[in-house]
Motif scaffolding. Sequence first.
Motif, PDB file in Angstrom:
ATOM      1  N   ARG A 191    -121.468 -36.576  -1.194  1.00 42.43           N
ATOM      2  CA  ARG A 191    -122.422 -35.664  -1.825  1.00 42.43           C
ATOM      3  C   ARG A 191    -122.059 -34.212  -1.500  1.00 42.43           C
ATOM      4  NH1 ARG A 191    -128.021 -37.467  -0.321  1.00 42.43           N
ATOM      5  NH2 ARG A 191    -127.501 -39.053  -1.889  1.00 42.43           N
ATOM      6  N   PHE A 192    -122.080 -33.376  -2.524  1.00 42.40           N
ATOM      7  CA  PHE A 192    -121.914 -31.931  -2.332  1.00 42.40           C
ATOM      8  C   PHE A 192    -123.279 -31.284  -2.393  1.00 42.40           C
ATOM      9  CE2 PHE A 192    -121.604 -27.659  -4.134  1.00 42.40           C
ATOM     10  CZ  PHE A 192    -120.745 -27.060  -3.225  1.00 42.40           C
ATOM     11  N   ASP A 193    -123.624 -30.533  -1.347  1.00 47.53           N
ATOM     12  CA  ASP A 193    -124.898 -29.826  -1.280  1.00 47.53           C
ATOM     13  C   ASP A 193    -124.631 -28.340  -1.457  1.00 47.53           C
ATOM     14  OD1 ASP A 193    -127.288 -28.596  -0.702  1.00 47.53           O
ATOM     15  OD2 ASP A 193    -127.661 -29.710   1.154  1.00 47.53           O
ATOM     16  N   PRO A 194    -125.015 -27.755  -2.612  1.00 49.27           N
ATOM     17  CA  PRO A 194    -124.742 -26.331  -2.839  1.00 49.27           C
ATOM     18  C   PRO A 194    -125.493 -25.411  -1.884  1.00 49.27           C
ATOM     19  CG  PRO A 194    -126.173 -27.216  -4.549  1.00 49.27           C
ATOM     20  CD  PRO A 194    -125.711 -28.380  -3.743  1.00 49.27           C
ATOM     21  N   ASP A 195    -126.532 -25.929  -1.239  1.00 46.48           N
ATOM     22  CA  ASP A 195    -127.293 -25.111  -0.293  1.00 46.48           C
ATOM     23  C   ASP A 195    -126.750 -25.215   1.135  1.00 46.48           C
ATOM     24  OD1 ASP A 195    -129.108 -24.263  -2.280  1.00 46.48           O
ATOM     25  OD2 ASP A 195    -130.241 -26.133  -2.079  1.00 46.48           O
ATOM     26  N   LEU A 196    -125.744 -26.051   1.318  1.00 43.97           N
ATOM     27  CA  LEU A 196    -125.172 -26.242   2.646  1.00 43.97           C
ATOM     28  C   LEU A 196    -123.964 -25.315   2.804  1.00 43.97           C
ATOM     29  CD1 LEU A 196    -125.723 -28.188   5.099  1.00 43.97           C
ATOM     30  CD2 LEU A 196    -123.850 -29.586   4.217  1.00 43.97           C
ATOM     31  N   ALA A 197    -124.211 -24.019   2.785  1.00 45.37           N
ATOM     32  CA  ALA A 197    -123.127 -23.035   2.846  1.00 45.37           C
ATOM     33  C   ALA A 197    -122.822 -22.692   4.300  1.00 45.37           C
ATOM     34  CB  ALA A 197    -123.499 -21.784   2.073  1.00 45.37           C
ATOM     35  N   MET A 198    -121.539 -22.571   4.613  1.00 42.01           N
ATOM     36  CA  MET A 198    -121.100 -22.292   5.977  1.00 42.01           C
ATOM     37  C   MET A 198    -120.389 -20.946   6.046  1.00 42.01           C
ATOM     38  SD  MET A 198    -120.750 -23.227   9.160  1.00 42.01           S
ATOM     39  CE  MET A 198    -121.060 -24.996   9.188  1.00 42.01           C
ATOM     40  N   PRO A 199    -120.897 -19.986   6.832  1.00 32.84           N
ATOM     41  CA  PRO A 199    -120.136 -18.755   7.065  1.00 32.84           C
ATOM     42  C   PRO A 199    -118.845 -19.047   7.829  1.00 32.84           C
ATOM     43  CG  PRO A 199    -122.460 -18.458   7.630  1.00 32.84           C
ATOM     44  CD  PRO A 199    -122.244 -19.934   7.439  1.00 32.84           C
ATOM     45  N   VAL A 200    -117.723 -18.618   7.273  1.00 33.45           N
ATOM     46  CA  VAL A 200    -116.419 -18.788   7.912  1.00 33.45           C
ATOM     47  C   VAL A 200    -115.624 -17.498   7.754  1.00 33.45           C
ATOM     48  CG1 VAL A 200    -116.257 -21.301   7.690  1.00 33.45           C
ATOM     49  CG2 VAL A 200    -115.511 -19.855   5.816  1.00 33.45           C
ATOM     50  N   SER A 201    -114.648 -17.302   8.630  1.00 34.26           N
ATOM     51  CA  SER A 201    -113.859 -16.075   8.612  1.00 34.26           C
ATOM     52  C   SER A 201    -112.963 -16.010   7.373  1.00 34.26           C
ATOM     53  CB  SER A 201    -113.001 -15.991   9.863  1.00 34.26           C
ATOM     54  OG  SER A 201    -112.114 -14.891   9.792  1.00 34.26           O
ATOM     55  N   ALA A 202    -112.835 -14.788   6.826  1.00 37.88           N
ATOM     56  CA  ALA A 202    -111.938 -14.563   5.681  1.00 37.88           C
ATOM     57  C   ALA A 202    -110.501 -14.313   6.112  1.00 37.88           C
ATOM     58  CB  ALA A 202    -112.451 -13.378   4.861  1.00 37.88           C
ATOM     59  N   ARG A 203    -110.186 -14.478   7.384  1.00 39.57           N
ATOM     60  CA  ARG A 203    -108.851 -14.143   7.880  1.00 39.57           C
ATOM     61  C   ARG A 203    -107.714 -14.927   7.221  1.00 39.57           C
ATOM     62  NH1 ARG A 203    -109.145 -16.710  14.032  1.00 39.57           N
ATOM     63  NH2 ARG A 203    -109.983 -18.745  13.398  1.00 39.57           N
ATOM     64  N   PRO A 204    -107.938 -16.190   6.745  1.00 32.05           N
ATOM     65  CA  PRO A 204    -106.809 -16.873   6.084  1.00 32.05           C
ATOM     66  C   PRO A 204    -106.347 -16.197   4.801  1.00 32.05           C
ATOM     67  CG  PRO A 204    -108.494 -18.445   6.736  1.00 32.05           C
ATOM     68  CD  PRO A 204    -109.087 -17.086   6.879  1.00 32.05           C
ATOM     69  N   PHE A 205    -107.155 -15.271   4.269  1.00 33.88           N
ATOM     70  CA  PHE A 205    -106.811 -14.602   3.024  1.00 33.88           C
ATOM     71  C   PHE A 205    -106.451 -13.129   3.247  1.00 33.88           C
ATOM     72  CE2 PHE A 205    -110.138 -17.818   2.366  1.00 33.88           C
ATOM     73  CZ  PHE A 205    -109.371 -18.750   1.685  1.00 33.88           C
ATOM     74  N   ALA A 206    -106.097 -12.809   4.498  1.00 34.96           N
ATOM     75  CA  ALA A 206    -105.785 -11.415   4.835  1.00 34.96           C
ATOM     76  C   ALA A 206    -104.490 -10.950   4.185  1.00 34.96           C
ATOM     77  CB  ALA A 206    -105.706 -11.243   6.345  1.00 34.96           C
ATOM     78  N   THR A 207    -103.540 -11.857   3.981  1.00 31.80           N
ATOM     79  CA  THR A 207    -102.272 -11.507   3.346  1.00 31.80           C
ATOM     80  C   THR A 207    -101.945 -12.537   2.266  1.00 31.80           C
ATOM     81  OG1 THR A 207    -100.874 -12.814   4.834  1.00 31.80           O
ATOM     82  CG2 THR A 207    -101.439 -10.564   5.538  1.00 31.80           C
TER      83      THR A 207
END
Length: 247
Positions: A191-207
């Motif tokens: 099941r995908f829960d659209p309200d189950l959002a997790m704050p995570v670092s954007a560092r993998p997209f730095a470059t």
Amino acid sequence: MLTVTVVIPVLNDARMLEHALVALAAQSRRPDAIVVVDNGCTDDSMQIARRAGAVIVREPIRGILAATARGFDAADSDILARIDADSRPGPEWLRQVMDHFDASPELSAVTGSGEFYGGSRTARVLGRHLYLGAYFLWVGLLLGRPPLYGSNFAIRSAAWKHARDRIRRFDRRVHDDLEISFHLPAEALVRFDPDLAMPVSARPFATAAQTWRRVWWGFRTIWVNARAQNLLARRRRVVAARRKAGR
């Protein structure tokens, strides 16, 4: 009452891990255990984990899949939850996860998406809409059900036991969440829960290089699984099982 263990793979991420453990300590539904997997740390990550009361296990073979699998194998709970060291679960996150399993005994796994913090606005937008948006859309179509997202999912221990001996746990160039998604049984309810959002670092997209590495690992995970099994036939089995169960 179902029990739950939160598993966190770590490689030299002490400060991030400290924040994640503080967030877990503030959960309205506290985890029954926290397992921190030492994947070759040389900083003070394990001292921080030990002070927080986490169980520490070691996986000497580098790789996110190997570390995740080692943590899941070490856990002794009905439900195995998975976050990253840079995840920042809100105080109701684990309660929301467990509500799904309490309400649905047939549920094999639940997952949510991510909300990125830090980095540039461009990196956050790229991560949320292009990377994760494409992941859930296209991989979901390929699988016939939602894929798991490594920074924010939980799986029933029985489903993990089905997948554990099928995954390529020592392949360093596959995504653990996607690899596990490919090896859940066709009848497994995810099941995908659209309200189950997790704050995570954007560092993998730095470059661009870091972003491309993550994308390439995703394509490679699909490719190695396509060589081993007919993915379209597998999708048909998943869809047929969902229809039979009325999902």
